[in-house]
Design a protein around this motif. Structure first.
Motif, PDB file in Angstrom:
ATOM      1  N   PRO A  24       0.801  -1.230   0.000  1.00 53.67           N
ATOM      2  CA  PRO A  24       0.000   0.000   0.000  1.00 53.67           C
ATOM      3  C   PRO A  24       0.837   1.286   0.000  1.00 53.67           C
ATOM      4  CG  PRO A  24      -0.910  -1.576   1.554  1.00 53.67           C
ATOM      5  CD  PRO A  24       0.401  -2.151   1.081  1.00 53.67           C
ATOM      6  N   ASP A  41      -4.126   6.921   2.890  1.00 54.43           N
ATOM      7  CA  ASP A  41      -5.235   6.483   3.742  1.00 54.43           C
ATOM      8  C   ASP A  41      -6.430   5.939   2.949  1.00 54.43           C
ATOM      9  OD1 ASP A  41      -6.175   8.908   2.753  1.00 54.43           O
ATOM     10  OD2 ASP A  41      -6.727   9.717   4.709  1.00 54.43           O
ATOM     11  N   THR A  42      -6.381   6.030   1.600  1.00 55.56           N
ATOM     12  CA  THR A  42      -7.457   5.448   0.792  1.00 55.56           C
ATOM     13  C   THR A  42      -7.115   4.036   0.314  1.00 55.56           C
ATOM     14  OG1 THR A  42      -6.724   6.192  -1.412  1.00 55.56           O
ATOM     15  CG2 THR A  42      -8.033   7.765  -0.076  1.00 55.56           C
ATOM     16  N   ASP A  44      -6.382   0.167   0.555  1.00 58.71           N
ATOM     17  CA  ASP A  44      -6.639  -1.022   1.359  1.00 58.71           C
ATOM     18  C   ASP A  44      -6.448  -2.231   0.448  1.00 58.71           C
ATOM     19  OD1 ASP A  44      -7.436  -2.758   3.408  1.00 58.71           O
ATOM     20  OD2 ASP A  44      -9.560  -2.530   2.912  1.00 58.71           O
ATOM     21  N   ASP A  46      -5.657  -6.611   0.182  1.00 54.55           N
ATOM     22  CA  ASP A  46      -5.553  -7.967   0.713  1.00 54.55           C
ATOM     23  C   ASP A  46      -5.162  -8.827  -0.483  1.00 54.55           C
ATOM     24  OD1 ASP A  46      -5.773 -10.367   2.066  1.00 54.55           O
ATOM     25  OD2 ASP A  46      -7.964 -10.407   2.000  1.00 54.55           O
ATOM     26  N   GLN A  53      -8.414  -4.925  -3.632  1.00 55.16           N
ATOM     27  CA  GLN A  53      -7.565  -3.743  -3.754  1.00 55.16           C
ATOM     28  C   GLN A  53      -8.512  -2.562  -3.929  1.00 55.16           C
ATOM     29  OE1 GLN A  53      -5.611  -2.672  -7.524  1.00 55.16           O
ATOM     30  NE2 GLN A  53      -3.704  -2.590  -6.355  1.00 55.16           N
ATOM     31  N   ARG A  54      -8.461  -1.640  -2.960  1.00 52.91           N
ATOM     32  CA  ARG A  54      -9.309  -0.453  -3.018  1.00 52.91           C
ATOM     33  C   ARG A  54      -8.437   0.787  -2.817  1.00 52.91           C
ATOM     34  NH1 ARG A  54     -12.248  -3.409   1.277  1.00 52.91           N
ATOM     35  NH2 ARG A  54     -13.573  -4.883   0.181  1.00 52.91           N
ATOM     36  N   PHE A  55      -8.712   1.813  -3.587  1.00 55.39           N
ATOM     37  CA  PHE A  55      -8.029   3.099  -3.399  1.00 55.39           C
ATOM     38  C   PHE A  55      -8.809   4.147  -4.179  1.00 55.39           C
ATOM     39  CE2 PHE A  55      -5.975   1.032  -7.015  1.00 55.39           C
ATOM     40  CZ  PHE A  55      -6.043   2.013  -7.987  1.00 55.39           C
ATOM     41  N   ASN A  70     -12.006  -0.417  -7.044  1.00 54.86           N
ATOM     42  CA  ASN A  70     -12.404  -1.455  -6.102  1.00 54.86           C
ATOM     43  C   ASN A  70     -12.362  -2.790  -6.840  1.00 54.86           C
ATOM     44  OD1 ASN A  70     -13.494  -3.119  -4.178  1.00 54.86           O
ATOM     45  ND2 ASN A  70     -15.432  -2.003  -3.993  1.00 54.86           N
TER      46      ASN A  70
END
Length: 146
Positions: A24, A41-42, A44, A46, A53-55, A70
């Protein structure tokens, strides 16, 4: 509809290029075309099959312009392969429900890495913009890997 295919050589070993896509802190340092940033901080992630994968990319000049991502990992082979899918059903112009991103990492002579990126399907008119966006992002990645 078309798939975008980009091959790029990075002057860094394969495990470091792979890490730039899966860590990240690293992703936040380079992802997005010039003029866009990804606040740490956006992000995330796994990184495993079924993981996510999110941002959110944010426009530097107009922070009200955002582009969230997402995706779900559907294939993961450490230092070799990342395949993710993202729903684009909410974007009618795509004409498809799912877009896929495939990243293949190969050793090259001199400790370098060849990345083969395949993304799509895209509407024909969007593929060139996506190519430009990746090229701009990879310019930022070159600096992170240096």
């Amino acid at each position: 509809m078309t798939d975008l295919v980009i091959t790029r050589i990075f002057d860094a070993p394969r495990h470091l290029v792979y890490r730039a896509f899966t860590d990240p802190d690293q992703l936040a340092a380079w992802f997005g075309p010039i003029g866009w940033t990804v606040p740490r901080d956006t992000v995330d992630m796994d990184v495993q099959v079924g993981g996510h994968q999110r941002f959110t990319m944010i426009n530097d000049e107009d922070p009200s312009q955002t582009s969230p991502a997402n995706g779900t990992y559907v294939e993961v082979i450490e230092n070799e392969l990342l395949v993710g899918e993202e729903s684009v059903a909410h974007i009618p112009a795509f004409g498809t429900d799912v877009m896929r991103l495939r990243l293949e990492f190969f050793d090259e002579d001199g400790g370098r890495t060849r990345l083969v990126l395949t993304q799509g399907p895209f509407p024909e008119q969007w593929a060139s913009g996506a190519r430009e966006g990746w090229g701009s992002s990879f310019t930022k990645l070159d600096k992170v890997l240096a």
